[in-house]
Design an enzyme around this catalytic site. Structure first.
Site, PDB file in Angstrom:
ATOM      1  N   TYR A   1     -21.030  27.745  89.334  1.00  0.00           N
ATOM      2  CA  TYR A   1     -22.078  28.456  88.588  1.00  0.00           C
ATOM      3  C   TYR A   1     -23.419  28.300  89.294  1.00  0.00           C
ATOM      4  CZ  TYR A   1     -18.423  28.444  85.083  1.00  0.00           C
ATOM      5  OH  TYR A   1     -17.220  28.588  84.451  1.00  0.00           O
TER       6      TYR A   1
ATOM      7  N   ASP B   1      -7.357  28.260  87.061  1.00  0.00           N
ATOM      8  CA  ASP B   1      -7.386  26.840  86.687  1.00  0.00           C
ATOM      9  C   ASP B   1      -7.278  26.676  85.174  1.00  0.00           C
ATOM     10  OD1 ASP B   1      -7.714  26.061  89.329  1.00  0.00           O
ATOM     11  OD2 ASP B   1      -9.903  25.939  89.196  1.00  0.00           O
TER      12      ASP B   1
END
Lengths: 377, 98
Positions: free
Chosen positions: A123, A239
């Site tokens: 991020y 994930d």
């Protein structure tokens, strides 16, 4: 009973429950009670990726061309994702490691949490690449009321469990008067209940909250905008699908009683509360959708469609853990999301395009002279 | 030449199973997982990983047999199948989530 980083007792860890048995001593995987967790570790390691592998230079140009309300949608969504992974990058470790009793599960928790830290770093990679001043965005996560409301709901169960385990580890069982908190009763059933509700709320976080945010990220990419961001989110989604399988296994093992008979009783008692956790999370996500689209919708996605997706995905996830569906929505309002979620075409490097989870640098030891028969110098 | 192709066809014909889904009936073989063959028949199925770890393609198995070439990582509830990796082994009846 206090935590020990290396339990000196001799015991057979395959006879221990997943949680609240003996503290783990030797990190050994030759004998396992639940081999599924080692399989999850192997899979997770095969997924390894780094955010820097994804080029975001086009995303910067795309972002500058977005309309103001679209920038709001994109940034708010990214802030929410940052919050979720900030929590997930530490909480499984802090909350679950002090109480875990199986080496394979302990290592799965660490592997799982580690992969969340990659998400957090990605991020920052995204935000650094699309705006000049990342500080403003990160600072807003702790001050923006809409985001902090989300933070309360994702951390409440973790925090309660951590608090109870802390008291248990220092004071043992009993009823204690904690300054500022009042009287807290610590008993094994209470601890196990707090654990079960925590795992359920983590499952909700991974199975519903994350997917709502993925829908927003991919909605931009459907319009061929912010495609570098979507590539990163695809890796994160791969994930997360594995993590939620991990928590589903924990919940189902607990509820089945195969792991710890007492846990099965608690799971049965908590069924209504777990149902409520799913439904409340769905309502919160719908509220969040209203906030995201408050200044305007974008092509392909608005508050109503996202709300329907929240209801749809909540129904699916509830049924996966054996609960009845709650909402009337039966169809996925955004079927295009599957094409973005599918993980086997996540392209990290061209040579990896066909199989995204393969063993890197694996050597073949059964080589002999005949293997060179085709070679001519 | 003709006889060879005939044998090949009849071998395949033996492996064809019926999949009942509501009022629909789809014919599938044992060559590929169920998900791919449902998609070829124009049926929309939820999916994500397509390799058995996400459980997105979990479908109710009302009766009949399926087998998995490898054990899926996802938890498969009793009475359900994972379409992305299940090989249909008999006539079966399936249903989506309510």
């Amino acid at each position: 009973m206090s935590y020990s980083t290396f339990n000196r007792k001799q015991f057979d860890s395959t006879k221990e429950p997943m949680f609240f048995g003996e503290n783990v001593n030797v990190a050994r995987y030759d004998q396992q009670k639940h081999p599924i967790f080692e399989k999850l570790i192997e899979k997770q390691l095969s997924f390894f990726w780094r955010p820097e592998e994804v080029d975001l230079s086009t995303d910067r140009k795309d972002f500058q061309r977005l309309e103001a309300h679209e920038q709001h949608i994109f940034l708010s969504n990214l802030k929410y994702q940052t919050l979720l992974d900030s929590v997930q990058g530490r909480s499984p470790n802090v909350a679950l490691l002090p109480i875990v009793s199986l080496p394979e599960l302990e290592t799965w928790i660490e592997t799982w949490s580690f992969s969340e830290t990659i998400h957090s770093r990605s991020y920052t990679h995204i935000i650094r690449n699309i705006v000049n001043d990342p500080t403003k965005i990160f600072d807003d996560i702790v001050t923006n009321e809409e985001i902090t409301k989300r933070a309360d709901s994702v951390s409440i169960y973790y925090d309660r469990l951590i608090e109870m385990v802390n008291i248990y580890n220092t004071m043992g069982m009993g009823t204690f008067d904690i300054p500022g908190k009042g009287s807290i009763e610590i008993s094994m059933p209470k601890l196990k209940k707090a654990l079960y509700l925590t795992i359920a709320s983590v499952n909700v976080l991974e199975a519903i909250r994350f997917y709502v945010s993925f829908a927003c990220s991919f909605a931009f990419a459907e319009r061929t905008l912010m495609e570098g961001n979507a590539k990163i989110i695809k890796l994160i989604a791969r994930d997360e699908a594995l993590h939620l399988t991990g928590t589903q296994h924990m919940l189902n093992l607990m509820a089945s009683g195969k792991d710890d008979p007492e846990m099965a009783i608690i799971a049965a008692e908590c069924q209504d509360e777990v149902r409520q956790i799913f439904i409340e999370a769905a309502e919160q996500e719908k509220e969040w959708a209203t906030y995201l689209f408050k200044d305007g919708s974008m092509i392909g996605l608005n508050a109503q469609i996202l709300g329907q997706y929240v209801e749809y995905i909540t129904n699916v996830r509830m049924q996966t853990v054996g609960l009845d569906a709650h909402f009337a929505t039966k169809h996925n309002p955004i079927p295009w999301i599957n094409a973005w979620l599918v993980s086997d075409n996540v392209q990290v490097a061209p040579q990896e395009a066909e199989i995204s989870s393969y063993l890197v640098g694996q050597t073949d030891n059964s080589l002999d002279d005949s293997d060179f028969d085709d070679f001519d110098l | 030449m003709t006889s060879i192709s005939k044998t090949a066809t009849s071998d395949k014909a033996e492996q064809v199973h019926r999949v009942l889904l509501g009022k629909k009936q789809i014919l599938v073989t044992e060559d590929e997982p169920l998900l791919v063959q449902l998609e070829q028949a124009g049926i929309h199925v939820e999916y994500q990983c397509r390799e058995g770890y996400c459980s997105s393609c979990s479908i109710k198995l009302l009766w009949g047999n399926v087998s998995y070439p490898f054990e899926p990582l996802a938890w498969v509830q009793s009475g359900y199948l994972l379409a992305c990796c299940a090989i249909v082994k008999s006539d079966i009846e399936i249903a989506f989530f309510d």
